[in-house]
Scaffold this active site. Structure first.
Site, mmCIF file in Angstrom:
data_model
loop_
_atom_site.group_PDB
_atom_site.id
_atom_site.type_symbol
_atom_site.label_atom_id
_atom_site.label_comp_id
_atom_site.label_asym_id
_atom_site.label_seq_id
_atom_site.Cartn_x
_atom_site.Cartn_y
_atom_site.Cartn_z
ATOM 1 N N GLY A 33 -9.797 -1.372 14.029
ATOM 2 C CA GLY A 33 -9.916 -1.821 12.654
ATOM 3 C C GLY A 33 -9.956 -3.331 12.667
ATOM 4 N N GLY B 202 -10.717 1.783 10.777
ATOM 5 C CA GLY B 202 -11.879 1.373 10.000
ATOM 6 C C GLY B 202 -13.178 1.298 10.759
ATOM 7 N N ASP C 58 5.900 1.025 14.467
ATOM 8 C CA ASP C 58 4.666 1.046 15.260
ATOM 9 C C ASP C 58 4.940 1.039 16.753
ATOM 10 O OD1 ASP C 58 3.191 0.950 12.948
ATOM 11 O OD2 ASP C 58 1.926 -0.704 13.600
ATOM 12 N N LYS D 14 0.860 -1.185 0.000
ATOM 13 C CA LYS D 14 0.000 0.000 0.000
ATOM 14 C C LYS D 14 0.896 1.234 0.000
ATOM 15 C CE LYS D 14 -3.665 2.163 2.814
ATOM 16 N NZ LYS D 14 -4.384 2.071 4.116
#
Length: 398
Positions: A208, A331, A146, A15
């Protein structure tokens, strides 16, 4: 002015988002899926257009070549040298990487060694980094971890209550994940509230397919729900979240399909959560459709999901001794108003109340009532922008 690509590479996907910096303008974005298969899909979005191709993409190096060629083919850039930096999301940085770093051979070696902490994520990130270094060796590559945001946790928070030799010898501890997202939405929450981040106590809920919740005290992570790996915490899309560890050897003894601990962990990572309990899907939209049909397994999966998230948020109210705001992102956090309603409905004792009209699909901002003592915010996360900002900051330190 310069152009920077932010990359989020998985085991079979890549992505990306291209920015004009320092203006932070998104020039194009896309995703290459099903890498390694004959029907790989490359999607590019730019200038209100969407281009999709079905291709045979063997590996990440080939995927990067296709991405760069598409940027030229569609007129998004005129030449490769317009790109001055690339930033890579890396899930696990362990204790070594407390902040974003410029990539070199040693950094890449450490990322591959840390794959044991994020077997679903780090190998893909390493493959993406190698591909860009092979094709564009002269531009600055930056890794954004992260876990870095969570290195501010105290030792009594990140250590597990097991013999300390497992930490000293094997570095078994809580690392957390989604740190880039938690950091970004906390900064945005401070802007929305009109107060300095250094004065705020926030609970940020990244919900998400993966779910993590973080207690943020004055801009720093003081606790987070993901642990040694991203398997820990509340129930997720395909991940179980926290379970009694004694279940693992028990299942190996009882189920002939589960031959060892690796089989059980694979089941907990990929076949559990909303998907495993419902037997329907890991997607909350499908679960909510099941609720409308009174599907008992969908109802059960949904109720477990809400229960686990409420418990985790309540726990962090205790950690922070109260909070100024609860932030929903990612999400489901951004796009599942029923989930938000039912989570908040079980937390009214803490002084939270949401406006039903604001708590609708697609709304962003403060969804709490004027009387709510704790503000409830819906903020779109932008991990890619955080990555691009770090590339811009570090590219002159190569």
């Amino acid at each position: 002015m310069s152009k920077t690509i932010a990359i989020n590479a998985g085991s079979s996907s890549l992505k990306w988002q291209l920015y004009q910096m320092p203006e932070e303008e998104v020039l194009a974005q896309g995703i290459i899926e099903r890498i390694g298969l004959k029907d790989s899909i490359s999607t590019v979005k730019y200038d209100g257009k969407k281009e999709e191709q079905i291709l045979d993409i063997h590996d990440h190096t080939e995927a990067v070549k296709i991405l760069l060629n598409d940027l030229i083919h569609f007129g998004i850039i005129a030449a490769y040298d317009e790109i001055t930096g690339v930033g890579h999301r890396v899930v696990a940085g362990g204790e070594l990487f407390k902040e974003s770093v410029v990539v070199n051979d040693k950094v890449l070696e450490h990322i591959e060694e840390l794959s044991v902490l994020a077997p679903l994520h780090n190998p893909g990130a390493a493959a993406g980094i190698r591909a860009f270094r092979d094709i564009l060796p002269d531009i600055t590559s930056v890794c954004v971890f992260d876990t870095s945001f969570h290195t501010s946790m105290a030792k009594h928070t990140y250590l597990y209550p097991i013999p300390q030799k497992y930490y000293t010898d094997y570095k078994v501890r809580k690392y957390g994940a989604h740190g880039t997202s938690h950091k970004y939405v906390a900064q945005e929450a401070a802007k929305m509230l009109g107060r300095p981040l250094e004065e705020l106590k926030l609970i940020t809920a990244h919900i998400g397919n993966g779910v993590s919740i973080t207690a943020n005290y004055h801009g720093k992570s003081v606790d987070t729900s993901m642990g040694f790996t991203p398997l820990a915490g509340p129930m997720m899309g395909t991940r179980s979240g926290d379970i009694d560890p004694a279940i693992i050897p028990y299942l190996i003894e009882q189920d002939p399909e589960l031959k060892d601990a690796a089989d059980v962990v694979n089941m907990l990572n990929k076949k559990s959560g909303l998907s495993g309990v419902s037997g329907i899907s890991s997607d909350m939209r499908d679960i909510e459709a099941g609720l409308q049909e009174d599907n008992p397994d969908a109802v059960l999966a949904y109720n477990i999901f809400i229960d686990r998230i409420k418990k985790c948020i309540g726990q962090y109210f205790a950690v922070l001794n109260g909070a100024d705001a609860l932030v929903f992102t990612a999400g489901m956090g951004e796009n599942a108003p029923l989930m938000r309603q039912d989570v908040i409905g079980g937390l009214t004792w803490f002084g939270m109340d949401i406006d039903p009209e604001k708590n609708v699909f697609g709304y962003r901002g403060d969804i709490s009532t004027p009387e709510s003592k704790v503000k409830v915010l819906v903020i779109s996360t932008d991990e890619e922008l955080c990555i691009a900002r770090d590339v811009e900051r570090l590219k002159n330190t190569k």
